[in-house]
Design an enzyme around this catalytic site. Sequence first.
Site, mmCIF file in Angstrom:
data_model
loop_
_atom_site.group_PDB
_atom_site.id
_atom_site.type_symbol
_atom_site.label_atom_id
_atom_site.label_comp_id
_atom_site.label_asym_id
_atom_site.label_seq_id
_atom_site.Cartn_x
_atom_site.Cartn_y
_atom_site.Cartn_z
ATOM 1 N N THR A 180 -10.185 -26.586 -4.402
ATOM 2 C CA THR A 180 -9.361 -25.874 -5.393
ATOM 3 C C THR A 180 -9.848 -24.430 -5.580
ATOM 4 O OG1 THR A 180 -9.066 -27.976 -6.517
ATOM 5 C CG2 THR A 180 -8.486 -26.018 -7.766
ATOM 6 N N VAL A 181 -11.139 -24.257 -5.859
ATOM 7 C CA VAL A 181 -11.630 -22.900 -6.156
ATOM 8 C C VAL A 181 -11.705 -22.062 -4.867
ATOM 9 C CG1 VAL A 181 -13.460 -21.532 -7.233
ATOM 10 C CG2 VAL A 181 -12.926 -23.792 -8.139
ATOM 11 N N LYS B 59 -21.515 -24.916 -11.861
ATOM 12 C CA LYS B 59 -22.344 -25.016 -13.094
ATOM 13 C C LYS B 59 -23.473 -26.022 -12.959
ATOM 14 C CE LYS B 59 -18.348 -27.339 -13.481
ATOM 15 N NZ LYS B 59 -16.946 -27.264 -13.739
ATOM 16 N N GLU C 163 -20.484 -15.896 -12.693
ATOM 17 C CA GLU C 163 -19.547 -15.699 -13.807
ATOM 18 C C GLU C 163 -18.610 -16.893 -13.997
ATOM 19 O OE1 GLU C 163 -19.073 -12.809 -16.117
ATOM 20 O OE2 GLU C 163 -18.265 -14.669 -16.885
ATOM 21 N N VAL D 63 -19.136 -20.730 -16.191
ATOM 22 C CA VAL D 63 -18.838 -21.054 -17.596
ATOM 23 C C VAL D 63 -17.550 -20.343 -18.002
ATOM 24 C CG1 VAL D 63 -19.646 -20.942 -19.991
ATOM 25 C CG2 VAL D 63 -21.304 -21.183 -18.137
ATOM 26 N N GLY E 227 -14.444 -20.636 -16.946
ATOM 27 C CA GLY E 227 -13.407 -20.334 -15.936
ATOM 28 C C GLY E 227 -13.231 -18.836 -15.770
ATOM 29 N N ILE F 82 -12.850 -16.548 -18.053
ATOM 30 C CA ILE F 82 -13.297 -15.699 -19.176
ATOM 31 C C ILE F 82 -14.585 -14.967 -18.807
ATOM 32 C CG2 ILE F 82 -14.012 -15.673 -21.606
ATOM 33 C CD1 ILE F 82 -12.739 -18.420 -21.928
ATOM 34 N N LYS G 243 -22.755 -26.198 -19.311
ATOM 35 C CA LYS G 243 -22.301 -24.830 -19.621
ATOM 36 C C LYS G 243 -23.055 -24.261 -20.823
ATOM 37 C CE LYS G 243 -17.746 -25.460 -17.544
ATOM 38 N NZ LYS G 243 -16.391 -25.984 -17.782
ATOM 39 N N GLY H 290 -9.081 -24.235 -13.788
ATOM 40 C CA GLY H 290 -7.919 -24.042 -12.911
ATOM 41 C C GLY H 290 -8.258 -23.108 -11.770
HETATM 42 N N1 HSE Z 1 -13.558 -29.592 -15.426
HETATM 43 C C1 HSE Z 1 -13.848 -28.294 -15.934
HETATM 44 C C2 HSE Z 1 -13.054 -28.092 -17.212
HETATM 45 C C3 HSE Z 1 -13.475 -27.261 -14.910
HETATM 46 O O1 HSE Z 1 -12.157 -28.905 -17.473
HETATM 47 O O2 HSE Z 1 -13.313 -27.168 -17.960
HETATM 48 C C4 HSE Z 1 -13.958 -25.888 -15.219
HETATM 49 O O3 HSE Z 1 -15.356 -25.816 -15.253
#
Ligand code: HSE
Length: 405
Positions: free
Chosen positions: A11-12, A100, A124, A127, A129, A131, A200, A297
């Site tokens: 995904t990422v 993380k 970055e 933690v 996503g 932000i 986080k 996401g």
């Molecule tokens: N599973 C994590 C969440 C993904 O829902 O925040 C992002 O770190």
Amino acid sequence: MVNIAVLGYGTVGSGVVEVINTNHDSINKKAGQEIQIKYVLDLRDFPGDPIQEKIVHDYNRILEDDEVDIVVEVMGGVEPAYTYVKSALEKGKSVATSNKELVAKHGSELIAMAKERKINFLFEASVGGGIPIIRPLNQSLTADEICEITGILNGTTNYILTKMRNENREFDEVLKEAQELGYAERNPAADVEGYDACRKIAILSSLAFGSQVDYEDIYTEGITNITAKDIVFADQFGYTIKLLGSSKRIDGQIYCMVAPTMITEDNPLYSVNGVFNGIFVKGNVLGDVMFYGSGAGKLPTASAVVSDIVDEVKHLHTNIMTTWSSRKLELADIKNAKKRFYVRMEGARSEKQAEAEEVFGAIQAVESEKVPGEFAFLTEEMSEKEYEERAAKIKGIVNRIRIGR
Ligand code: HSE
């Protein structure tokens, strides 16, 4: 031109490739050089996808290629990510990661390795996503002593709690939806048991206080005990339930925990809903600041990773200082932390309230037609230890939730 290698086309990883392709011109302009994706490491092949020409299965090809200056680790999990990242740093390659688990476990060591070699280890996206929170803690809030960081740090659980509250829906059904939307971890326990938020807040606390906060030391409670009944009662008291990760300096000691917490409208985190994350920071001279945005996401997370890549291109042979020493920070025992508690009990309020008052002192109690056979009350402030001692003296407690400030 700077060559990068992306480890993991999930995904990422696919998000990183998409962001670099979509915003190619503006990213290169900001980086001051052209960023070229030379390799993508994945176990799989992607026939028919243009990415296939960059796919490699052997990490050594990346490691041994001196043209690769930056390794982007977006595989997740501690191993093999740790081994890969360490060997990249040893070879003088900077690393950007969204991982993380890796940062919480080995952050201080990897930061020190990068510093020694005048390269960078940036994280970055680990933690919040999309932000920006790591960079502000490192660079913008340096005039302050941080007194508190409290955040909604997990998008999946916030999505679940929001949907349960707004749409009166069941936990399992909403979790499935969050998984389909690509927010959830592979193992849903990481989200719903609070482990993800725990890592986080460990990262944020280590950065804020400059010493290693071990995530294993952080008291962690997830949202699996939260039911529709609690949501009904919380609403009646004017509260919403959020999974908060929190680190506070009180009388020179740091109290750190992850737990579902009831907060009122006055709390800036009250309106952080859905997959959004919110992070509240209090500094001794600055006062309060709030960071808000998409906490999970593909593209929001990729956006944060790419911002690190750009920073690393701009600082190819200069380390960007990160204050996070390997010295362990001993956390205060949360049993001494004081707060109010919400308690849900079996039985009719008319029959049990007096008994609850005998045990807990002054309480504020309510009942609801929507929850027959049970009632709920809020206690006055007391320590966790005191709450446990008192709760042991009365039968019928079904759930308790901490009240936040
Ligand atoms: N599973 C994590 C969440 C993904 O829902 O925040 C992002 O770190």
